[in-house]
Design a protein around this motif. Structure first.
Motif, PDB file in Angstrom:
ATOM      1  N   ARG A 237      12.734  70.058  58.353  1.00 16.52           N
ATOM      2  CA  ARG A 237      11.939  69.354  57.350  1.00 16.52           C
ATOM      3  C   ARG A 237      12.200  67.850  57.442  1.00 16.52           C
ATOM      4  O   ARG A 237      13.352  67.418  57.580  1.00 16.52           O
ATOM      5  CB  ARG A 237      12.316  69.843  55.951  1.00 16.52           C
ATOM      6  N   THR A 238      11.139  67.071  57.360  1.00 20.73           N
ATOM      7  CA  THR A 238      11.295  65.615  57.313  1.00 20.73           C
ATOM      8  C   THR A 238      11.709  65.251  55.890  1.00 20.73           C
ATOM      9  O   THR A 238      10.873  65.089  54.998  1.00 20.73           O
ATOM     10  CB  THR A 238       9.982  64.902  57.706  1.00 20.73           C
ATOM     11  N   SER A 239      13.012  65.138  55.675  1.00 17.21           N
ATOM     12  CA  SER A 239      13.524  64.989  54.316  1.00 17.21           C
ATOM     13  C   SER A 239      13.653  63.528  53.882  1.00 17.21           C
ATOM     14  O   SER A 239      13.931  63.264  52.711  1.00 17.21           O
ATOM     15  CB  SER A 239      14.873  65.708  54.168  1.00 17.21           C
ATOM     16  N   LEU A 240      13.451  62.599  54.803  1.00 15.31           N
ATOM     17  CA  LEU A 240      13.437  61.184  54.445  1.00 15.31           C
ATOM     18  C   LEU A 240      12.384  60.477  55.279  1.00 15.31           C
ATOM     19  O   LEU A 240      12.312  60.677  56.498  1.00 15.31           O
ATOM     20  CB  LEU A 240      14.801  60.540  54.701  1.00 15.31           C
ATOM     21  N   VAL A 241      11.564  59.661  54.635  1.00 12.42           N
ATOM     22  CA  VAL A 241      10.592  58.846  55.369  1.00 12.42           C
ATOM     23  C   VAL A 241      10.390  57.536  54.612  1.00 12.42           C
ATOM     24  O   VAL A 241      10.423  57.487  53.380  1.00 12.42           O
ATOM     25  CB  VAL A 241       9.244  59.582  55.566  1.00 12.42           C
ATOM     26  N   GLY A 242      10.243  56.475  55.375  1.00 15.88           N
ATOM     27  CA  GLY A 242       9.952  55.166  54.807  1.00 15.88           C
ATOM     28  C   GLY A 242       9.272  54.319  55.860  1.00 15.88           C
ATOM     29  O   GLY A 242       9.235  54.678  57.048  1.00 15.88           O
ATOM     30  N   THR A 264       8.965  46.304  53.026  1.00 13.07           N
ATOM     31  CA  THR A 264       8.875  47.753  52.868  1.00 13.07           C
ATOM     32  C   THR A 264       7.607  48.093  52.102  1.00 13.07           C
ATOM     33  O   THR A 264       7.243  47.434  51.126  1.00 13.07           O
ATOM     34  CB  THR A 264      10.093  48.320  52.139  1.00 13.07           C
ATOM     35  N   GLU A 265       6.930  49.138  52.569  1.00 11.12           N
ATOM     36  CA  GLU A 265       5.632  49.493  51.982  1.00 11.12           C
ATOM     37  C   GLU A 265       5.309  50.931  52.389  1.00 11.12           C
ATOM     38  O   GLU A 265       5.494  51.308  53.541  1.00 11.12           O
ATOM     39  CB  GLU A 265       4.567  48.537  52.526  1.00 11.12           C
ATOM     40  N   PRO A 266       4.813  51.758  51.464  1.00  7.61           N
ATOM     41  CA  PRO A 266       4.421  53.123  51.841  1.00  7.61           C
ATOM     42  C   PRO A 266       3.082  53.118  52.568  1.00  7.61           C
ATOM     43  O   PRO A 266       2.124  52.484  52.125  1.00  7.61           O
ATOM     44  CB  PRO A 266       4.319  53.842  50.496  1.00  7.61           C
ATOM     45  N   PHE A 267       3.030  53.833  53.687  1.00  6.07           N
ATOM     46  CA  PHE A 267       1.781  54.029  54.437  1.00  6.07           C
ATOM     47  C   PHE A 267       1.573  55.538  54.566  1.00  6.07           C
ATOM     48  O   PHE A 267       2.078  56.177  55.500  1.00  6.07           O
ATOM     49  CB  PHE A 267       1.851  53.365  55.817  1.00  6.07           C
ATOM     50  N   GLU A 268       0.848  56.095  53.605  1.00  2.57           N
ATOM     51  CA  GLU A 268       0.767  57.554  53.474  1.00  2.57           C
ATOM     52  C   GLU A 268       0.224  58.238  54.728  1.00  2.57           C
ATOM     53  O   GLU A 268       0.739  59.270  55.171  1.00  2.57           O
ATOM     54  CB  GLU A 268      -0.109  57.919  52.270  1.00  2.57           C
ATOM     55  N   GLN A 269      -0.854  57.701  55.302  1.00  5.64           N
ATOM     56  CA  GLN A 269      -1.444  58.343  56.473  1.00  5.64           C
ATOM     57  C   GLN A 269      -0.488  58.283  57.665  1.00  5.64           C
ATOM     58  O   GLN A 269      -0.384  59.249  58.433  1.00  5.64           O
ATOM     59  CB  GLN A 269      -2.774  57.686  56.843  1.00  5.64           C
ATOM     60  N   LEU A 270       0.209  57.177  57.818  1.00 10.48           N
ATOM     61  CA  LEU A 270       1.174  57.067  58.910  1.00 10.48           C
ATOM     62  C   LEU A 270       2.324  58.048  58.717  1.00 10.48           C
ATOM     63  O   LEU A 270       2.801  58.656  59.677  1.00 10.48           O
ATOM     64  CB  LEU A 270       1.703  55.638  59.021  1.00 10.48           C
ATOM     65  N   TRP A 271       2.779  58.201  57.482  1.00 12.25           N
ATOM     66  CA  TRP A 271       3.816  59.198  57.205  1.00 12.25           C
ATOM     67  C   TRP A 271       3.326  60.591  57.585  1.00 12.25           C
ATOM     68  O   TRP A 271       4.065  61.375  58.191  1.00 12.25           O
ATOM     69  CB  TRP A 271       4.187  59.177  55.722  1.00 12.25           C
ATOM     70  N   HIS A 272       2.083  60.882  57.207  1.00 11.12           N
ATOM     71  CA  HIS A 272       1.513  62.197  57.515  1.00 11.12           C
ATOM     72  C   HIS A 272       1.494  62.445  59.018  1.00 11.12           C
ATOM     73  O   HIS A 272       1.916  63.511  59.504  1.00 11.12           O
ATOM     74  CB  HIS A 272       0.101  62.283  56.930  1.00 11.12           C
ATOM     75  N   ASP A 273       1.031  61.451  59.782  1.00 13.26           N
ATOM     76  CA  ASP A 273       0.963  61.615  61.239  1.00 13.26           C
ATOM     77  C   ASP A 273       2.355  61.703  61.855  1.00 13.26           C
ATOM     78  O   ASP A 273       2.581  62.494  62.780  1.00 13.26           O
ATOM     79  CB  ASP A 273       0.189  60.452  61.860  1.00 13.26           C
ATOM     80  N   GLU A 340      13.111  62.577  50.131  1.00 12.67           N
ATOM     81  CA  GLU A 340      13.036  61.212  49.622  1.00 12.67           C
ATOM     82  C   GLU A 340      11.976  60.431  50.380  1.00 12.67           C
ATOM     83  O   GLU A 340      11.790  60.623  51.588  1.00 12.67           O
ATOM     84  CB  GLU A 340      14.376  60.491  49.786  1.00 12.67           C
ATOM     85  N   GLU A 341      11.316  59.527  49.661  1.00 12.70           N
ATOM     86  CA  GLU A 341      10.357  58.609  50.263  1.00 12.70           C
ATOM     87  C   GLU A 341      10.665  57.200  49.767  1.00 12.70           C
ATOM     88  O   GLU A 341      10.975  57.019  48.583  1.00 12.70           O
ATOM     89  CB  GLU A 341       8.928  58.987  49.882  1.00 12.70           C
ATOM     90  N   LEU A 342      10.566  56.229  50.652  1.00  8.73           N
ATOM     91  CA  LEU A 342      10.815  54.844  50.281  1.00  8.73           C
ATOM     92  C   LEU A 342       9.519  54.237  49.738  1.00  8.73           C
ATOM     93  O   LEU A 342       8.537  54.103  50.470  1.00  8.73           O
ATOM     94  CB  LEU A 342      11.301  54.049  51.494  1.00  8.73           C
ATOM     95  N   ARG A 343       9.531  53.870  48.459  1.00  7.00           N
ATOM     96  CA  ARG A 343       8.326  53.312  47.841  1.00  7.00           C
ATOM     97  C   ARG A 343       8.553  51.928  47.227  1.00  7.00           C
ATOM     98  O   ARG A 343       7.592  51.240  46.887  1.00  7.00           O
ATOM     99  CB  ARG A 343       7.778  54.273  46.790  1.00  7.00           C
ATOM    100  N   ALA A 344       9.785  51.507  47.094  1.00  4.71           N
ATOM    101  CA  ALA A 344      10.070  50.184  46.532  1.00  4.71           C
ATOM    102  C   ALA A 344       9.662  49.093  47.526  1.00  4.71           C
ATOM    103  O   ALA A 344       9.673  49.304  48.736  1.00  4.71           O
ATOM    104  CB  ALA A 344      11.551  50.063  46.206  1.00  4.71           C
ATOM    105  N   GLU A 345       9.331  47.923  46.992  1.00  4.46           N
ATOM    106  CA  GLU A 345       8.935  46.793  47.839  1.00  4.46           C
ATOM    107  C   GLU A 345      10.052  45.751  47.857  1.00  4.46           C
ATOM    108  O   GLU A 345      10.428  45.197  46.828  1.00  4.46           O
ATOM    109  CB  GLU A 345       7.646  46.152  47.311  1.00  4.46           C
ATOM    110  N   VAL A 346      10.595  45.504  49.054  1.00 10.15           N
ATOM    111  CA  VAL A 346      11.574  44.438  49.244  1.00 10.15           C
ATOM    112  C   VAL A 346      11.242  43.717  50.539  1.00 10.15           C
ATOM    113  O   VAL A 346      10.522  44.231  51.410  1.00 10.15           O
ATOM    114  CB  VAL A 346      13.028  44.972  49.305  1.00 10.15           C
ATOM    115  N   LEU A 347      11.764  42.507  50.669  1.00 15.16           N
ATOM    116  CA  LEU A 347      11.633  41.724  51.896  1.00 15.16           C
ATOM    117  C   LEU A 347      12.950  41.817  52.659  1.00 15.16           C
ATOM    118  O   LEU A 347      14.005  41.454  52.130  1.00 15.16           O
ATOM    119  CB  LEU A 347      11.303  40.268  51.568  1.00 15.16           C
ATOM    120  N   TYR A 348      12.872  42.315  53.886  1.00 14.40           N
ATOM    121  CA  TYR A 348      14.018  42.387  54.800  1.00 14.40           C
ATOM    122  C   TYR A 348      13.831  41.259  55.811  1.00 14.40           C
ATOM    123  O   TYR A 348      12.791  41.183  56.473  1.00 14.40           O
ATOM    124  CB  TYR A 348      14.009  43.757  55.485  1.00 14.40           C
TER     125      TYR A 348
END
Length: 419
Positions: A237-242, A264-273, A340-348
């Motif tokens: 299982r993909t248990s972490l994605v960001g 950091t930014e969620p990209f739902e379609q990219l996560w799906h693929d 877990e999914e990374l959804r917070a927005e920060v600048l790295y």
């Protein structure tokens, strides 16, 4: 930035092959989550690592062969009997080494890596493109150039059926890392057919006998790039994605393509693929995908998957999803990690704010980045408050200031082609 408290883990001992910034990000994440120091096994670790509160160092001879590396890792395991050891790495050569010797290493270490079959047949960029084709995941138009018989005087490269300029790069990073020649680049941007022919001659003379890819050049500057980081647990299982939107990449010849600033930014379609690719191939462990959004039609083109957590892995921790936490739960504590999914927005960012803003041509993106800076949500992985060594702080500050000189030399202004 926030990270869950997991308490000190005196029983845990991470060992990390290498000594660069990607390694530092791993060690910092372990230190933040569990209060442990990692051991960096390296020939010449950066001072950011060797003088860090998060690391001890173990010397490895330069260009050490597999036997030597195995002996060092075996000795560390014997020295620290009773500790629960995890082996990490952040370079193609080291990932391939772990895959080759997984059976022996797994006696002493938890190994968050795919097995050798996956490394051979999925992380090879040519094979990755075939997997994407089977799943109908878009990839750039590509020509494979097999140099295994390039010493034959009759050898010729196949014709390139798309327009120049094009991009050329090795199908496998570990094979390319094994050869050295003047002017070597990580990625080649080739303006015309004659220049491409010169590259084949250079590679042949250097002794490279692997496969190169020639790909269509997808337009758009660095801000069209996306990074995806994932962890696939031992159940599959993909248990972490960001993910993150790249803002600026390094442009030094041997470092080109490595992000130095991201949001950091969620990209739902990219996560799906990405999940489809990982599950289809039976992948396990950490994975890092490079994707570029084509501004002509907004298609997200998958370039490759790296069989490791990725050089800029700490952006996950900066956003509050420390990737070491689910991995330790899975491989050390043998309990299923919570998804877990990374959804917070920060600048790295590894570069000065003024330098970064200089390269952002989209006013809305500049304002977004400025807002993150003003609100205190900008993080540099090397600037860890727990670090107290004054010499290290000076070195890190000088390296950051040196980014002005590097970019002035290699990429003075942003371009639509990213080079």
């Amino acid at each position: 930035m926030s990270n869950d408290e997991h308490g000190d883990r005196d029983d845990l001992l991470p060992v990390v092959l290498g000594g660069d910034i990607g390694v530092y990000g791993i060690g910092r994440s372990f230190h933040e989550a569990f209060g442990v120091r990692s051991i960096a096994v390296a020939s010449a670790p950066t001072e950011a690592v060797s003088r860090s509160v998060a690391f001890e160092t173990e010397h490895l001879p330069a260009h050490a062969d597999d036997v030597t590396v195995l002996e060092v890792l075996r000795r560390l395991a014997a020295t620290h009997r009773g500790r629960r050891m995890v082996l990490m790495a952040n370079h193609d050569v080291h990932s391939a080494f772990v895959a080759r010797h997984a059976e022996e290493l797994s006696q002493w270490y938890a190994l968050p890596f795919p097995d050798l079959d996956i490394v051979e047949h999925v992380t090879d960029k040519a094979a990755f493109a075939r997997v994407c084709d089977a799943l109908d995941v878009p990839t750039p138009a590509t020509v494979l150039v097999d140099l295994s018989t390039a010493e034959d005087p009759s050898w010729t490269a196949p014709e390139v059926p798309f327009d120049f300029p094009v991009v050329a790069k090795a199908a496998r990073g570990d094979a390319y890392d094994a050869v050295e020649f003047p002017g070597k680049r990580k990625i080649w941007f080739v303006e015309h057919p004659g220049e491409l022919q010169d590259l084949w001659t250079t590679l042949r003379d250097a002794g490279f006998r692997g496969t190169f890819l020639v790909q269509e050049l997808v337009p758009g500057d660095n801000t069209q790039m996306r990074s995806i980081t994932a962890y696939v647990d031992s159940t599959g299982r993909t248990s972490l994605v960001g993910s993150a939107r790249v803002l600026l990449e390094d442009h030094a010849p041997t470092m080109i393509g490595n992000p130095v600033a991201m949001i950091t930014e969620p990209f739902e379609q990219l996560w799906h693929d990405a999940r489809r690719i990982l599950e289809h191939t039976g992948y396990r462990g950490f994975a890092n995908f490079d994707v570029k959004v084509d501004p002509r039609d907004e298609r997200a083109l998958f370039f490759e998957v790296n069989p490791r957590i990725g050089r800029n892995n700490w952006y996950m921790t900066a956003g509050g999803r420390n990737p070491m936490v689910p991995m330790v739960a899975d491989l050390v504590d043998h309990r299923p990690p919570e998804p877990e999914e990374l959804r917070a927005e920060v600048l790295y960012s590894l570069v000065p704010d003024r330098l970064l803003l200089h390269y952002l041509r989209d006013p809305a993106l500049r304002e977004r980045v400025g807002g993150l800076i003003r609100s205190g949500r900008r993080f540099d992985p090397l600037e860890y408050p727990a670090e107290t060594d004054l010499h290290r702080r000076v070195v890190v500050a000088l390296q950051k200031a040196n980014q002005y000189r590097k970019f002035r030399r290699y990429y003075p202004e942003a371009t639509d082609r990213s080079f």
